[in-house]
Design a protein around this motif. Structure first.
Motif, PDB file in Angstrom:
ATOM      1  N   LEU A 137      -8.164 -36.999 -24.935  1.00 50.67           N
ATOM      2  CA  LEU A 137      -7.195 -35.695 -24.976  1.00 50.67           C
ATOM      3  C   LEU A 137      -7.919 -34.597 -24.873  1.00 50.67           C
ATOM      4  CD1 LEU A 137      -4.850 -37.054 -27.899  1.00 50.67           C
ATOM      5  CD2 LEU A 137      -4.518 -36.831 -25.475  1.00 50.67           C
ATOM      6  N   SER A 138      -9.112 -34.433 -25.687  1.00 50.67           N
ATOM      7  CA  SER A 138      -9.942 -33.212 -25.310  1.00 50.67           C
ATOM      8  C   SER A 138     -10.556 -32.951 -24.225  1.00 50.67           C
ATOM      9  CB  SER A 138     -10.971 -33.134 -26.628  1.00 50.67           C
ATOM     10  OG  SER A 138     -11.949 -34.230 -26.236  1.00 50.67           O
ATOM     11  N   ALA A 139     -10.814 -33.782 -23.311  1.00 50.94           N
ATOM     12  CA  ALA A 139     -11.255 -33.711 -22.081  1.00 50.94           C
ATOM     13  C   ALA A 139     -10.406 -33.283 -21.028  1.00 50.94           C
ATOM     14  CB  ALA A 139     -11.804 -35.370 -21.359  1.00 50.94           C
ATOM     15  N   LEU A 140      -8.989 -33.081 -21.360  1.00 48.27           N
ATOM     16  CA  LEU A 140      -8.111 -32.302 -20.477  1.00 48.27           C
ATOM     17  C   LEU A 140      -8.582 -30.846 -20.276  1.00 48.27           C
ATOM     18  CD1 LEU A 140      -4.570 -33.438 -21.985  1.00 48.27           C
ATOM     19  CD2 LEU A 140      -5.948 -34.375 -19.764  1.00 48.27           C
ATOM     20  N   ARG A 141      -9.388 -30.142 -21.173  1.00 49.67           N
ATOM     21  CA  ARG A 141      -9.753 -29.052 -20.805  1.00 49.67           C
ATOM     22  C   ARG A 141     -10.567 -28.699 -19.749  1.00 49.67           C
ATOM     23  NH1 ARG A 141     -12.011 -30.043 -25.706  1.00 49.67           N
ATOM     24  NH2 ARG A 141     -14.287 -30.089 -25.766  1.00 49.67           N
ATOM     25  N   VAL A 142     -11.448 -29.902 -19.311  1.00 51.65           N
ATOM     26  CA  VAL A 142     -12.407 -29.790 -18.487  1.00 51.65           C
ATOM     27  C   VAL A 142     -11.725 -29.743 -17.028  1.00 51.65           C
ATOM     28  CG1 VAL A 142     -13.923 -31.396 -17.182  1.00 51.65           C
ATOM     29  CG2 VAL A 142     -13.725 -31.373 -19.687  1.00 51.65           C
ATOM     30  N   LEU A 143     -10.416 -30.199 -16.905  1.00 51.52           N
ATOM     31  CA  LEU A 143      -9.700 -30.030 -15.614  1.00 51.52           C
ATOM     32  C   LEU A 143      -9.466 -28.432 -15.298  1.00 51.52           C
ATOM     33  CD1 LEU A 143      -6.929 -32.667 -16.117  1.00 51.52           C
ATOM     34  CD2 LEU A 143      -8.922 -32.845 -15.277  1.00 51.52           C
ATOM     35  N   PHE A 144      -9.646 -27.491 -16.179  1.00 52.13           N
ATOM     36  CA  PHE A 144      -9.302 -26.329 -15.884  1.00 52.13           C
ATOM     37  C   PHE A 144     -10.753 -25.427 -15.897  1.00 52.13           C
ATOM     38  CE2 PHE A 144      -5.739 -27.836 -18.309  1.00 52.13           C
ATOM     39  CZ  PHE A 144      -4.905 -27.592 -17.321  1.00 52.13           C
ATOM     40  N   ARG A 145     -11.822 -26.135 -15.761  1.00 53.64           N
ATOM     41  CA  ARG A 145     -13.004 -25.539 -15.835  1.00 53.64           C
ATOM     42  C   ARG A 145     -13.638 -25.443 -14.278  1.00 53.64           C
ATOM     43  NH1 ARG A 145     -16.580 -28.170 -20.724  1.00 53.64           N
ATOM     44  NH2 ARG A 145     -15.130 -27.312 -22.460  1.00 53.64           N
ATOM     45  N   ARG A 146     -14.823 -24.525 -14.058  1.00 50.22           N
ATOM     46  CA  ARG A 146     -15.148 -24.422 -12.800  1.00 50.22           C
ATOM     47  C   ARG A 146     -16.132 -25.773 -12.684  1.00 50.22           C
ATOM     48  NH1 ARG A 146     -17.107 -18.099 -12.049  1.00 50.22           N
ATOM     49  NH2 ARG A 146     -15.202 -17.195 -12.158  1.00 50.22           N
ATOM     50  N   ARG A 147     -16.457 -26.107 -11.475  1.00 50.45           N
ATOM     51  CA  ARG A 147     -17.209 -27.063 -10.882  1.00 50.45           C
ATOM     52  C   ARG A 147     -18.756 -26.862 -11.652  1.00 50.45           C
ATOM     53  NH1 ARG A 147     -21.239 -28.320  -7.399  1.00 50.45           N
ATOM     54  NH2 ARG A 147     -21.178 -30.531  -6.461  1.00 50.45           N
ATOM     55  N   PHE A 148     -19.255 -27.959 -12.182  1.00 52.29           N
ATOM     56  CA  PHE A 148     -20.392 -27.691 -13.372  1.00 52.29           C
ATOM     57  C   PHE A 148     -21.434 -27.510 -12.129  1.00 52.29           C
ATOM     58  CE2 PHE A 148     -24.191 -29.305 -15.442  1.00 52.29           C
ATOM     59  CZ  PHE A 148     -24.013 -28.580 -16.322  1.00 52.29           C
ATOM     60  N   ASP A 149     -22.266 -26.406 -12.468  1.00 58.46           N
ATOM     61  CA  ASP A 149     -23.595 -25.991 -11.801  1.00 58.46           C
ATOM     62  C   ASP A 149     -24.859 -25.697 -12.532  1.00 58.46           C
ATOM     63  OD1 ASP A 149     -25.346 -24.881  -9.993  1.00 58.46           O
ATOM     64  OD2 ASP A 149     -24.330 -23.080  -9.720  1.00 58.46           O
ATOM     65  N   ALA A 150     -26.040 -26.477 -12.439  1.00 60.56           N
ATOM     66  CA  ALA A 150     -26.951 -26.667 -13.131  1.00 60.56           C
ATOM     67  C   ALA A 150     -27.956 -25.580 -12.781  1.00 60.56           C
ATOM     68  CB  ALA A 150     -27.534 -28.063 -12.928  1.00 60.56           C
ATOM     69  N   ALA A 151     -27.478 -24.675 -11.913  1.00 64.25           N
ATOM     70  CA  ALA A 151     -28.490 -23.763 -11.282  1.00 64.25           C
ATOM     71  C   ALA A 151     -29.095 -22.817 -12.747  1.00 64.25           C
ATOM     72  CB  ALA A 151     -28.079 -22.747 -10.510  1.00 64.25           C
ATOM     73  N   PRO A 152     -28.211 -22.407 -13.648  1.00 64.23           N
ATOM     74  CA  PRO A 152     -28.592 -21.616 -14.660  1.00 64.23           C
ATOM     75  C   PRO A 152     -29.568 -22.214 -15.640  1.00 64.23           C
ATOM     76  CG  PRO A 152     -26.277 -21.240 -14.429  1.00 64.23           C
ATOM     77  CD  PRO A 152     -26.784 -22.139 -13.599  1.00 64.23           C
ATOM     78  N   LEU A 153     -29.181 -23.595 -15.780  1.00 64.21           N
ATOM     79  CA  LEU A 153     -30.021 -24.557 -16.553  1.00 64.21           C
ATOM     80  C   LEU A 153     -31.606 -24.628 -15.817  1.00 64.21           C
ATOM     81  CD1 LEU A 153     -27.619 -27.200 -17.868  1.00 64.21           C
ATOM     82  CD2 LEU A 153     -28.222 -25.119 -18.754  1.00 64.21           C
ATOM     83  N   VAL A 154     -31.528 -24.879 -14.608  1.00 63.29           N
ATOM     84  CA  VAL A 154     -32.706 -25.029 -13.944  1.00 63.29           C
ATOM     85  C   VAL A 154     -33.708 -23.591 -14.213  1.00 63.29           C
ATOM     86  CG1 VAL A 154     -33.826 -25.126 -11.801  1.00 63.29           C
ATOM     87  CG2 VAL A 154     -31.882 -26.601 -12.250  1.00 63.29           C
ATOM     88  N   GLU A 155     -32.955 -22.420 -14.094  1.00 62.08           N
ATOM     89  CA  GLU A 155     -33.604 -21.191 -14.162  1.00 62.08           C
ATOM     90  C   GLU A 155     -34.206 -21.036 -15.686  1.00 62.08           C
ATOM     91  OE1 GLU A 155     -35.551 -17.745 -13.650  1.00 62.08           O
ATOM     92  OE2 GLU A 155     -34.675 -19.238 -12.054  1.00 62.08           O
ATOM     93  N   GLN A 156     -33.459 -21.435 -16.575  1.00 68.80           N
ATOM     94  CA  GLN A 156     -33.848 -21.532 -17.872  1.00 68.80           C
ATOM     95  C   GLN A 156     -35.138 -22.348 -18.160  1.00 68.80           C
ATOM     96  OE1 GLN A 156     -31.222 -22.730 -21.080  1.00 68.80           O
ATOM     97  NE2 GLN A 156     -31.927 -21.650 -22.473  1.00 68.80           N
ATOM     98  N   ALA A 157     -35.042 -23.515 -17.461  1.00 72.01           N
ATOM     99  CA  ALA A 157     -36.256 -24.598 -18.085  1.00 72.01           C
ATOM    100  C   ALA A 157     -37.174 -23.609 -17.279  1.00 72.01           C
ATOM    101  CB  ALA A 157     -35.903 -25.874 -17.255  1.00 72.01           C
TER     102      ALA A 157
END
Length: 221
Positions: free
Chosen positions: A40-60
């Motif tokens: 049920l809580s996963a329903l909010r994922v449907l309204f999010r943008r496509r996951f992008d790891a670029a900010p995480l790569v930059e942080q690493a």
């Protein structure tokens, strides 16, 4: 535009109760409570943008620069929101090597994917159960119709339950449950693929020579 009175013949509370209630009951009986909440809580994922790891790569990459300049001990004071990066950095500060970090990230990625798949499975279960509950409603309506053959006024209502239950089951499965399950699985695959991009910079962070680590720690002490 279809007027509301035109939709009245397609609304039947008995058929809705049989299909909706039966589907919910089947899902509850087949799914663990934790997966129900997750689905049920996963329903909010449907309204999010496509996951992008670029900010995480930059942080690493930024963490690697900090470690090379100020030592790994400086990473303890860094605010890290992402749980995967935070767990990897904690292991690196404790002395884990690149192989251990890669294993940790892979395990966390698999665990996250399994949680997402469990949420999608809940909706797949609903898609499987809805047509069956529609058939149950059809059988209930047919029984009512055959037992009311001497009452023409009751035959129409029983036939409506029989037909609309099948319709509700098909619509619930095809237009709600299956699309939600498919989108959740697609989002899980995309996130797993994107998160694999943070492995190389974190492994590079863990690959700092142990001697350099000791020197940096002594200099920072």
């Amino acid at each position: 535009m279809i007027a509301l009175p035109a939709l009245a013949p397609f609304l039947d509370p008995v058929a809705i109760g049989i299909v909706g209630g039966g589907t919910v009951l089947a899902v509850v009986l087949r799914t663990p409570a934790s997966d129900l909440v997750r689905g049920l809580s996963a329903l909010r994922v449907l309204f999010r943008r496509r996951f992008d790891a670029a900010p995480l790569v930059e942080q690493a990459n930024a963490l690697t620069r900090i470690a090379r300049r100020h030592g790994l001990i400086a990473l303890d004071r860094t605010v890290i929101a992402d749980p995967d990066i935070a767990a990897a950095v904690a292991e690196i500060v404790d002395g884990a090597d690149g192989e251990a970090v890669a294993t940790l990230l892979r395990q966390r990625r698999i665990a996250r994917f399994e949680r997402h798949r469990a949420a999608a499975d809940m909706w797949t279960c609903a898609a499987e159960s809805a047509p069956a509950m529609g058939m149950v409603g059809t059988l209930v309506g047919l029984v009512q119709m055959f037992t009311a053959m001497r009452d023409p006024a009751a035959i129409g209502g029983a036939m409506a339950v029989a037909l609309l239950a099948t319709l509700y089951g098909a619509l619930l499965a095809s237009l709600v449950a299956l699309p939600v399950a498919a989108r959740l699985r697609r989002s899980a695959r995309i996130e797993a693929q994107e998160r694999a991009r943070i492995d190389p910079p974190l492994i590079a962070l863990a690959a700092i020579e142990p001697r350099v680590r000791r020197e940096l720690r002594e200099a920072a002490a």
